[in-house]
Design a protein around this motif. Sequence first.
Motif, PDB file in Angstrom:
ATOM      1  N   MET A 111      63.274 120.000 -40.609  1.00  0.00           N
ATOM      2  CA  MET A 111      64.038 120.981 -39.855  1.00  0.00           C
ATOM      3  C   MET A 111      65.421 120.446 -39.563  1.00  0.00           C
ATOM      4  O   MET A 111      66.427 121.066 -39.868  1.00  0.00           O
ATOM      5  N   ARG A 112      65.445 119.273 -38.952  1.00  0.00           N
ATOM      6  CA  ARG A 112      66.739 118.694 -38.633  1.00  0.00           C
ATOM      7  C   ARG A 112      67.540 118.465 -39.909  1.00  0.00           C
ATOM      8  O   ARG A 112      68.734 118.712 -39.957  1.00  0.00           O
ATOM      9  N   PHE A 140      68.931 121.652 -41.163  1.00  0.00           N
ATOM     10  CA  PHE A 140      70.048 122.062 -40.323  1.00  0.00           C
ATOM     11  C   PHE A 140      71.313 121.297 -40.688  1.00  0.00           C
ATOM     12  O   PHE A 140      72.390 121.877 -40.860  1.00  0.00           O
ATOM     13  N   VAL A 151      73.462 113.608 -35.017  1.00  0.00           N
ATOM     14  CA  VAL A 151      73.412 115.005 -35.460  1.00  0.00           C
ATOM     15  C   VAL A 151      74.809 115.613 -35.462  1.00  0.00           C
ATOM     16  O   VAL A 151      75.167 116.399 -36.331  1.00  0.00           O
ATOM     17  N   GLN A 187      68.179 124.014 -32.555  1.00  0.00           N
ATOM     18  CA  GLN A 187      68.294 123.340 -33.854  1.00  0.00           C
ATOM     19  C   GLN A 187      68.937 121.972 -33.711  1.00  0.00           C
ATOM     20  O   GLN A 187      68.472 121.005 -34.283  1.00  0.00           O
ATOM     21  N   GLY A 226      66.827 119.279 -32.762  1.00  0.00           N
ATOM     22  CA  GLY A 226      65.729 118.971 -33.677  1.00  0.00           C
ATOM     23  C   GLY A 226      64.416 119.684 -33.376  1.00  0.00           C
ATOM     24  O   GLY A 226      63.348 119.216 -33.753  1.00  0.00           O
ATOM     25  N   LYS A 227      64.494 120.868 -32.736  1.00  0.00           N
ATOM     26  CA  LYS A 227      63.258 121.616 -32.505  1.00  0.00           C
ATOM     27  C   LYS A 227      62.786 122.247 -33.817  1.00  0.00           C
ATOM     28  O   LYS A 227      63.582 122.573 -34.688  1.00  0.00           O
ATOM     29  N   ARG A 262      61.202 124.905 -36.521  1.00  0.00           N
ATOM     30  CA  ARG A 262      61.475 126.308 -36.779  1.00  0.00           C
ATOM     31  C   ARG A 262      60.464 127.211 -36.052  1.00  0.00           C
ATOM     32  O   ARG A 262      60.831 128.232 -35.490  1.00  0.00           O
ATOM     33  N   ILE A 322      61.266 127.447 -32.403  1.00  0.00           N
ATOM     34  CA  ILE A 322      62.476 128.251 -32.217  1.00  0.00           C
ATOM     35  C   ILE A 322      62.158 129.733 -32.331  1.00  0.00           C
ATOM     36  O   ILE A 322      62.546 130.540 -31.492  1.00  0.00           O
TER      37      ILE A 322
END
Lengths: 304, 242
Positions: free
Chosen positions: A1-2, A5, A224, B106, B109-110, B112, B115
């Motif tokens: 996920m990260r 992103f 990030v 996001q 780092g949550k 998907r 979210i």
Amino acid sequence: MRLAFILGEIGSGLRRNLSMVVSVILVTFISLTFVGAAGMLQLQINQMKGYWYDKVQVAVFLCVETSTAASCASGPVTDEQRSAIEATLETPAVAQYVASYHFESQTDALEHFREQFANSPIVDSVTADQLPESFRVSLVDPQKYEVINEIFSSLPGVEVVVDQREILERVFSVMNIASLVAVGIAAVMIVCAILLIATTIRLSAFSRRRETGIMRLVGASKAVIQLPFILEGVIAAVIGAVLASLVLWAVARFFIGGWLAQQYPDTAFISDGSVLLIAPGLLLLGALLAGISSLLTLRRYLKV
Amino acid sequence: MIRFDNVTKVYDQNSRPALDSVSVEIDRGDFAFLVGSSGSGKSTFIRLVLKEDRATRGAVYVAGQNVANIPSWRVPKLRRGIGVVFQDFRLLPNKTVASNVAFAMQVIGKSRAVIRETVPEVLKTVGLEGKDHRMPHELSGGEQQRVAIARAIVNKPGILLADEPTGNLDPTTSMGIMNVLDRINQNGTTVVMATHDNVIVNHMRRRVIELQDGRMVRDEAHGIYVGSQEGQPSTEAKESAL
């Protein structure tokens, strides 16, 4: 996920700054091409040294009718002088340095001369008795040329002692200068690349200050926030490095391998495989350049 | 939850301090107004809580921790425990309402799945059901501020800081925003709202901490505020709207 992103952020950053990114790619491409060219020249020099140093000899030229050197004042070499020289070569004091030697007569010399200048009209005007006889001496250690020179240049009937290595050294020094010039151009271009990457990252950080501001507030980590910018620069630089590697490979393959090697079949040229030695270095150099310059820029312009 | 211990903040040696020996404690679950005219030190107060600035003297405690002792790499963690809302909303214009809120999740780092589940819930809390796919420019000011609030609380912070959240809104809309903040407070979140909008303060009758030239001059449990107007709509206009 990260990861997804961050990749998305990088993508949008690259699109937003497309023209700057293209210029970063081009500048790193050009600068790394010069770096790589310098590297290939060095490889070529090494290759030629290895190839030629095995073949080079010390030539002890003997006097002929037309010799003008002072040591030949008494006319062409006599048979006794010739055998005295040969005997000297056989004495233990000299033999320890000599790997092998052979005698080149005037007819041999003419033959070699004709081979060497096959396409030149000069061949027709040269006759065997104009060319000197010589002893061709291969040394165990080519560096010991001075010893041979000292012993033989004073012997009667010797016109001159020539170290062929010296001729090669001249060629190599020209190539060395060329590679230094390439390194110099590369250095200037690399400075350009670093500044351009720094500017690009700064612009990118500025155009996304809204996002980074929000990221800061909601507690995104430094990594990030900064990673997309750093990777943006690194990706652009690596693309430049890949282009540079491709160009160098094309030069090695089509220019050196396809044309030069055909024109000069008796010279050892580097193969396109040698680019494989240089390319990883270029990629690493490009990535490092971009990484470091963007890190430094972000420290100043992207407070976390 | 937030404790200021004799805090002084000096930005510029030659002028008076932005905050001058302020000591105040805001407990978990409190709703406190931070009032005072422009330049009284409200924004500095908020910046100190977020560790955007460092106190010149004194100590700021957030959730029991002296923020001066938090190393810079832990600051993001501090900020995850604090939601912030501003007068100018600070939405991302090229993202939809839902993506604006999701962005806050996001970047920390949550997943998907989390979210997808949380965003509609939070939008419902702030009264924006069904507006997920709208763009910020299609919304009214009040709705935009609701999106900003949703973004501030989506990670369930213990503290919500609001810096003049109604500063750009008309009285009716402002009251709507206050209702949202009140609801969030009732769910257990500590709310600190900096404002110089006396109508709202007087209507809510919550704790009032008044700053004047960097000094704390008043701390009342159910206070009112009679401040200067400073470009706010007139008191009458607001009162008639209530």
